[in-house]
Design a protein around this motif. Sequence first.
Motif, PDB file in Angstrom:
ATOM      1  N   THR A   1       0.853  -1.182   0.000  1.00 41.86           N
ATOM      2  CA  THR A   1       0.000   0.000   0.000  1.00 41.86           C
ATOM      3  C   THR A   1       0.893   1.238   0.000  1.00 41.86           C
ATOM      4  O   THR A   1       1.931   1.261   0.655  1.00 41.86           O
ATOM      5  N   VAL A   2       0.469   2.269  -0.740  1.00 38.88           N
ATOM      6  CA  VAL A   2       1.258   3.494  -0.860  1.00 38.88           C
ATOM      7  C   VAL A   2       0.397   4.701  -0.509  1.00 38.88           C
ATOM      8  O   VAL A   2      -0.743   4.818  -0.987  1.00 38.88           O
ATOM      9  N   PHE A   3       0.954   5.565   0.321  1.00 42.90           N
ATOM     10  CA  PHE A   3       0.313   6.848   0.619  1.00 42.90           C
ATOM     11  C   PHE A   3       0.990   7.895  -0.251  1.00 42.90           C
ATOM     12  O   PHE A   3       2.164   8.213  -0.067  1.00 42.90           O
ATOM     13  N   MET A   4       0.254   8.420  -1.215  1.00 40.16           N
ATOM     14  CA  MET A   4       0.795   9.367  -2.198  1.00 40.16           C
ATOM     15  C   MET A   4       0.338  10.784  -1.873  1.00 40.16           C
ATOM     16  O   MET A   4      -0.794  11.177  -2.163  1.00 40.16           O
ATOM     17  N   VAL A   5       1.232  11.543  -1.263  1.00 36.21           N
ATOM     18  CA  VAL A   5       0.963  12.957  -1.034  1.00 36.21           C
ATOM     19  C   VAL A   5       1.191  13.688  -2.356  1.00 36.21           C
ATOM     20  O   VAL A   5       2.186  13.456  -3.041  1.00 36.21           O
ATOM     21  N   SER A   6       0.274  14.550  -2.726  1.00 38.23           N
ATOM     22  CA  SER A   6       0.398  15.256  -3.993  1.00 38.23           C
ATOM     23  C   SER A   6       1.697  16.057  -4.036  1.00 38.23           C
ATOM     24  O   SER A   6       2.165  16.581  -3.020  1.00 38.23           O
ATOM     25  N   ALA A   7       2.292  16.133  -5.219  1.00 36.89           N
ATOM     26  CA  ALA A   7       3.585  16.782  -5.400  1.00 36.89           C
ATOM     27  C   ALA A   7       3.475  18.293  -5.208  1.00 36.89           C
ATOM     28  O   ALA A   7       2.384  18.874  -5.242  1.00 36.89           O
ATOM     29  N   ALA A   8       4.621  18.921  -5.025  1.00 36.74           N
ATOM     30  CA  ALA A   8       4.657  20.377  -4.907  1.00 36.74           C
ATOM     31  C   ALA A   8       4.070  21.022  -6.156  1.00 36.74           C
ATOM     32  O   ALA A   8       4.164  20.472  -7.262  1.00 36.74           O
ATOM     33  N   GLU A   9       3.466  22.169  -5.976  1.00 39.38           N
ATOM     34  CA  GLU A   9       2.831  22.871  -7.094  1.00 39.38           C
ATOM     35  C   GLU A   9       3.873  23.235  -8.150  1.00 39.38           C
ATOM     36  O   GLU A   9       4.915  23.795  -7.833  1.00 39.38           O
ATOM     37  N   SER A  10       3.563  22.907  -9.387  1.00 36.86           N
ATOM     38  CA  SER A  10       4.465  23.212 -10.497  1.00 36.86           C
ATOM     39  C   SER A  10       3.687  23.055 -11.793  1.00 36.86           C
ATOM     40  O   SER A  10       2.634  22.394 -11.824  1.00 36.86           O
ATOM     41  N   PRO A  11       4.182  23.630 -12.895  1.00 38.43           N
ATOM     42  CA  PRO A  11       3.468  23.487 -14.177  1.00 38.43           C
ATOM     43  C   PRO A  11       3.366  22.043 -14.653  1.00 38.43           C
ATOM     44  O   PRO A  11       2.436  21.697 -15.384  1.00 38.43           O
ATOM     45  N   ASP A  12       4.333  21.185 -14.262  1.00 44.52           N
ATOM     46  CA  ASP A  12       4.312  19.794 -14.720  1.00 44.52           C
ATOM     47  C   ASP A  12       3.816  18.830 -13.640  1.00 44.52           C
ATOM     48  O   ASP A  12       4.111  17.636 -13.670  1.00 44.52           O
ATOM     49  N   ARG A  13       3.059  19.351 -12.699  1.00 48.28           N
ATOM     50  CA  ARG A  13       2.607  18.533 -11.571  1.00 48.28           C
ATOM     51  C   ARG A  13       1.811  17.311 -12.022  1.00 48.28           C
ATOM     52  O   ARG A  13       2.026  16.204 -11.513  1.00 48.28           O
TER      53      ARG A  13
ATOM     54  N   VAL B   1      -3.287   5.273  -2.002  1.00 50.30           N
ATOM     55  CA  VAL B   1      -4.123   6.280  -1.335  1.00 50.30           C
ATOM     56  C   VAL B   1      -3.580   7.648  -1.721  1.00 50.30           C
ATOM     57  O   VAL B   1      -2.424   7.971  -1.431  1.00 50.30           O
ATOM     58  N   TYR B   2      -4.410   8.448  -2.386  1.00 48.36           N
ATOM     59  CA  TYR B   2      -3.963   9.720  -2.954  1.00 48.36           C
ATOM     60  C   TYR B   2      -4.624  10.902  -2.259  1.00 48.36           C
ATOM     61  O   TYR B   2      -5.838  10.915  -2.032  1.00 48.36           O
ATOM     62  N   THR B   3      -3.833  11.938  -1.943  1.00 49.50           N
ATOM     63  CA  THR B   3      -4.375  13.152  -1.339  1.00 49.50           C
ATOM     64  C   THR B   3      -4.742  14.153  -2.430  1.00 49.50           C
ATOM     65  O   THR B   3      -3.866  14.718  -3.075  1.00 49.50           O
ATOM     66  N   SER B   4      -6.026  14.364  -2.609  1.00 50.86           N
ATOM     67  CA  SER B   4      -6.555  15.237  -3.639  1.00 50.86           C
ATOM     68  C   SER B   4      -7.123  16.500  -2.980  1.00 50.86           C
ATOM     69  O   SER B   4      -6.705  16.870  -1.876  1.00 50.86           O
ATOM     70  N   PHE B   5      -8.061  17.131  -3.651  1.00 50.38           N
ATOM     71  CA  PHE B   5      -8.638  18.376  -3.128  1.00 50.38           C
ATOM     72  C   PHE B   5     -10.143  18.374  -3.339  1.00 50.38           C
ATOM     73  O   PHE B   5     -10.637  17.891  -4.370  1.00 50.38           O
ATOM     74  N   VAL B   6     -10.857  18.927  -2.357  1.00 47.63           N
ATOM     75  CA  VAL B   6     -12.318  19.025  -2.427  1.00 47.63           C
ATOM     76  C   VAL B   6     -12.745  19.707  -3.726  1.00 47.63           C
ATOM     77  O   VAL B   6     -12.179  20.724  -4.120  1.00 47.63           O
ATOM     78  N   GLY B   7     -13.742  19.133  -4.375  1.00 47.42           N
ATOM     79  CA  GLY B   7     -14.270  19.741  -5.594  1.00 47.42           C
ATOM     80  C   GLY B   7     -13.414  19.530  -6.815  1.00 47.42           C
ATOM     81  O   GLY B   7     -13.588  20.230  -7.827  1.00 47.42           O
ATOM     82  N   ALA B   8     -12.484  18.564  -6.761  1.00 43.36           N
ATOM     83  CA  ALA B   8     -11.622  18.309  -7.915  1.00 43.36           C
ATOM     84  C   ALA B   8     -12.463  17.993  -9.152  1.00 43.36           C
ATOM     85  O   ALA B   8     -13.278  17.082  -9.135  1.00 43.36           O
ATOM     86  N   SER B   9     -12.268  18.761 -10.192  1.00 40.05           N
ATOM     87  CA  SER B   9     -12.973  18.543 -11.455  1.00 40.05           C
ATOM     88  C   SER B   9     -12.257  19.335 -12.544  1.00 40.05           C
ATOM     89  O   SER B   9     -11.524  20.284 -12.245  1.00 40.05           O
ATOM     90  N   PRO B  10     -12.460  18.963 -13.805  1.00 38.02           N
ATOM     91  CA  PRO B  10     -11.772  19.671 -14.890  1.00 38.02           C
ATOM     92  C   PRO B  10     -12.115  21.146 -14.971  1.00 38.02           C
ATOM     93  O   PRO B  10     -11.327  21.942 -15.497  1.00 38.02           O
TER      94      PRO B  10
ATOM     95  N   ASP C   1      -5.049  11.532  10.725  1.00 30.57           N
ATOM     96  CA  ASP C   1      -5.760  10.452  11.410  1.00 30.57           C
ATOM     97  C   ASP C   1      -6.681   9.702  10.454  1.00 30.57           C
ATOM     98  O   ASP C   1      -6.781   8.468  10.509  1.00 30.57           O
ATOM     99  N   ALA C   2      -7.364  10.432   9.577  1.00 31.48           N
ATOM    100  CA  ALA C   2      -8.236   9.786   8.599  1.00 31.48           C
ATOM    101  C   ALA C   2      -7.421   8.951   7.616  1.00 31.48           C
ATOM    102  O   ALA C   2      -7.818   7.840   7.240  1.00 31.48           O
ATOM    103  N   SER C   3      -6.283   9.474   7.203  1.00 40.43           N
ATOM    104  CA  SER C   3      -5.415   8.751   6.282  1.00 40.43           C
ATOM    105  C   SER C   3      -4.930   7.442   6.906  1.00 40.43           C
ATOM    106  O   SER C   3      -4.919   6.390   6.254  1.00 40.43           O
ATOM    107  N   VAL C   4      -4.512   7.509   8.157  1.00 41.96           N
ATOM    108  CA  VAL C   4      -4.028   6.313   8.837  1.00 41.96           C
ATOM    109  C   VAL C   4      -5.133   5.276   8.970  1.00 41.96           C
ATOM    110  O   VAL C   4      -4.897   4.067   8.815  1.00 41.96           O
ATOM    111  N   ALA C   5      -6.361   5.724   9.233  1.00 41.95           N
ATOM    112  CA  ALA C   5      -7.480   4.776   9.321  1.00 41.95           C
ATOM    113  C   ALA C   5      -7.653   4.024   8.007  1.00 41.95           C
ATOM    114  O   ALA C   5      -7.919   2.811   7.999  1.00 41.95           O
ATOM    115  N   VAL C   6      -7.481   4.716   6.902  1.00 41.15           N
ATOM    116  CA  VAL C   6      -7.583   4.070   5.585  1.00 41.15           C
ATOM    117  C   VAL C   6      -6.395   3.145   5.349  1.00 41.15           C
ATOM    118  O   VAL C   6      -6.547   2.003   4.895  1.00 41.15           O
ATOM    119  N   LEU C   7      -5.193   3.613   5.659  1.00 46.53           N
ATOM    120  CA  LEU C   7      -3.981   2.835   5.400  1.00 46.53           C
ATOM    121  C   LEU C   7      -3.902   1.574   6.249  1.00 46.53           C
ATOM    122  O   LEU C   7      -3.322   0.569   5.825  1.00 46.53           O
TER     123      LEU C   7
END
Length: 281
Positions: free
Chosen positions: A65-77, A97-106, A171-177
């Motif tokens: 299992t992998v906890f993937m924290v989103s990369a630093a902000e950049s044009p090629d993120r 397990v990926y850390t995204s953002f509320v309301g993620a959409s194109p 804490d929520a992330s750890v519960a999932v992991l």
Amino acid sequence: MTLAVTGATGRLGGRVARRLAAAAYPLRLLVRDPGRAPRLPGAEAAVADYGDPAALREALAGAGTVFMVSAAESPDRVDRHRAFIDAAAAAGVRHLVYTSFVGASPDATFTLARDHAATEEHLRASGLTFTILRDNLYADFLPLMVGEDGVIRGPGGDGRAAVVAQDDIADASVAVLRDPATHGGATYDLTGPEALSFAEMAATMSAESGNPVRYESETLAQAYASRARYGAPEWQVQAWVSTYTAVAAGELAAVSPAVPRLTGRPATPFAEVLRGARPQR
């Protein structure tokens, strides 16, 4: 199997790594600089960058299992995120397990939420089992939005955001992991217990710090003009400004029950986050 954690030198990944180490999980910490990797019981460090697919595949080999924290902000993120997901799939990772953002959409108002939407799309098509954690604005970082004159400025209007504590996300992330199979294919919005306007956030910061803080709503033109002095690239300025316009549009206002359901306790109110972050004297 080994649990891999990215971003272990950062605020969120570090919190997650420390919690998992305290629970005696075998960890592999993916870092760019091994000298900065936290020294945790049962943890090993692996050097890998999101932009280096070969190093990523080697670092992720044997991780279940992998906890993937989103990369630093950049044009090629987005490209870097896709490379990481592809490497995880090639390395035989079972669950990401990926850390995204509320309301993620194109078409999200917050420009960086569009990056997360593209990443989520790639993750869903990757063949990996996944869980997506969509974080609201970090409550811990709101004091950094206050200028030297005690004013928060931005085109947020009277909009509200259900800002969330990083400890709650951890804490929520750890519960999932700790039980990833239960959360396969799930997407959780991680929010605080209430949606606050910037004026209410400023009032809370004033009450907790003892220093006056107020909110001043800007027009779009004023917002871009006030940030021009930093000399940041256009994409970065758009991200800064759209943080506020997303709030104004109501895209960060929904309060989710996910934190209480995953952690077994209420989400942390903003005032309590500020008290926890207050330096001890």
